[in-house]
Design an enzyme around this catalytic site. Sequence first.
Site, PDB file in Angstrom:
ATOM      1  N   PHE A 128       0.774  -1.229   0.071  1.00 38.98           N
ATOM      2  CA  PHE A 128       0.002   0.071   0.138  1.00 38.98           C
ATOM      3  C   PHE A 128       0.874   1.274  -0.112  1.00 38.98           C
ATOM      4  CE2 PHE A 128      -2.793   3.378   1.548  1.00 38.98           C
ATOM      5  CZ  PHE A 128      -3.818   3.223   1.077  1.00 38.98           C
ATOM      6  N   ASP A 217       9.008   3.106   2.522  1.00 41.58           N
ATOM      7  CA  ASP A 217       7.731   3.781   2.727  1.00 41.58           C
ATOM      8  C   ASP A 217       7.614   3.550   4.409  1.00 41.58           C
ATOM      9  OD1 ASP A 217       5.104   4.826   3.081  1.00 41.58           O
ATOM     10  OD2 ASP A 217       4.363   3.989   1.352  1.00 41.58           O
ATOM     11  N   LYS A 246       1.185  10.505   7.861  1.00 42.73           N
ATOM     12  CA  LYS A 246       0.274  10.283   8.903  1.00 42.73           C
ATOM     13  C   LYS A 246       0.830  10.666  10.297  1.00 42.73           C
ATOM     14  CE  LYS A 246      -2.094   6.002   7.203  1.00 42.73           C
ATOM     15  NZ  LYS A 246      -1.538   5.436   5.990  1.00 42.73           N
TER      16      LYS A 246
HETATM   17  C1  LIG Z   1      -1.572   5.421   4.664  1.00 43.02           C
HETATM   18  C2  LIG Z   1      -0.300   5.192   3.740  1.00 43.02           C
HETATM   19  C3  LIG Z   1      -0.176   5.841   2.450  1.00 43.02           C
HETATM   20  C4  LIG Z   1      -1.043   7.018   1.916  1.00 43.02           C
HETATM   21  O1  LIG Z   1      -1.262   8.094   2.772  1.00 43.02           O
HETATM   22  P1  LIG Z   1      -2.441   9.070   2.645  1.00 43.02           P
HETATM   23  O2  LIG Z   1      -2.283  10.112   3.230  1.00 43.02           O
HETATM   24  O3  LIG Z   1      -3.730   8.277   2.677  1.00 43.02           O
HETATM   25  O4  LIG Z   1      -2.282   9.637   1.128  1.00 43.02           O
HETATM   26  C5  LIG Z   1       1.059   5.447   1.810  1.00 43.02           C
HETATM   27  N1  LIG Z   1       1.876   4.464   2.536  1.00 43.02           N
HETATM   28  C6  LIG Z   1       1.663   3.807   3.355  1.00 43.02           C
HETATM   29  C7  LIG Z   1       2.560   2.834   4.061  1.00 43.02           C
HETATM   30  C8  LIG Z   1       0.257   4.175   4.098  1.00 43.02           C
HETATM   31  O5  LIG Z   1       0.144   3.258   5.206  1.00 43.02           O
END
Ligand SMILES: *Cc1c(COP(=O)(O)O)cnc(C)c1O
Length: 391
Positions: A128, A217, A246
């Site tokens: 993700f 990430d 986040k």
């Molecule tokens: C939540 C998340 C994203 C996307 O973040 P948004 O602020 O919703 O665009 C990208 N990578 C990871 C690992 C995430 O958990």
Amino acid sequence: MSYLAKNYNRKKISFIRGKGSYLYTSNQIKYLDFVQGIAVNSLGHANPKLVKAIRDQSKKLWHVSNAFQIPEGEKLAKKLCQKTFADYVMFQNSGAEATEAAIKVARRYFYSIGKPNKNRILCIKNSFHGRTIAAIYASGSKKMTEGFGPKIPGFDHINFRDTKPRFLNLKNKIKKNTAAIMVETILGEGGIKLIPDKCLKYLRKICNQKKILLILDEVQCGIGRSGNFFAFEQSKVKPDIVPIAKGIGGGFPIGAVLMNKKVAAGMTPGTHGSTFGGNPLAMAVGNSVIDIVSSKKFLDNVKKLSKYFFIKLNGLKEKYPNIIKEIRGRGLLIGIKLYKDQTKFIQKLMDNKLLTIRAAENVVRVLPPLNVKKNELDQALKIINKVCSEF
Ligand SMILES: *Cc1c(COP(=O)(O)O)cnc(C)c1O
């Protein structure tokens, strides 16, 4: 009747107020919030220091264009670099923007050294990285990409396996035109799956051998969530590029890309931008969050709480071996993997005033604020025990 598009299956509940680990409905029903906006409210709701930071800044200056210097952003970038591998930072507004900007930095680096065809990104299948058009094709998940074609080219995928070797034929997956490997250090939406330290080291080694970049990430697992400031720190691996979001905003939308000097050389004036990214209001909050979360004492406490919580959760796993299959994660990024679909379980927890959220593979994601109190963990354990006993 709701005028909101139906892209979310929302629970029929809303909150008017939050304080620390708790949320309150309009009729004063109190919930223990172990979702925290999906690892966003790293310091709980209405943290007094963050409230003060945003209030003070809101009286001075909300927004100026990145055409001008923004001292609050300079300050936060400096802190992020001094505490980590990074030499430079680019601010964005969200996780997806940060992961896409990370891809841009990687491609631009190879362009700038005269290898514009080296632009493919190797990702984990069903990982993700956000919901923008490129990010969904980076994830390579059928569910996320269905109906949103044409397919964005430039991404290859490898499976992350539960058994060794975790990556099968990794070397063959890296082609002449591969620019980078991009993975979540801990797969969040994918079910709270850790990439073992050894495996991260192996990824770094392969990237060095093949002269490609490593993008980790840390949008979900970063900013203290794992018990270290970044989850990859435990492995001692140094990535080239790290998107974050986040937790760094504590509830205010902030994204950023951290990068080393080598790759930053490609990001010359005009190559990337963001109207809102790094504005004074966001930066004021970010500075407050990092001052708290990056201290050794704070992170040691996250580790201590985590150790306690994991021991107790594993105790529940032993007590209910037919319900709980595995306790996963690190720090306060925790997954309770069930044998069956987790939807009902999450509902029962909610009926008992504990909020959690799903992840893939029947996982109930448990995300307390990083400054959660021990007695709040005990309260959650009691509710989880009760729900298991009635299941
Ligand atoms: C939540 C998340 C994203 C996307 O973040 P948004 O602020 O919703 O665009 C990208 N990578 C990871 C690992 C995430 O958990």
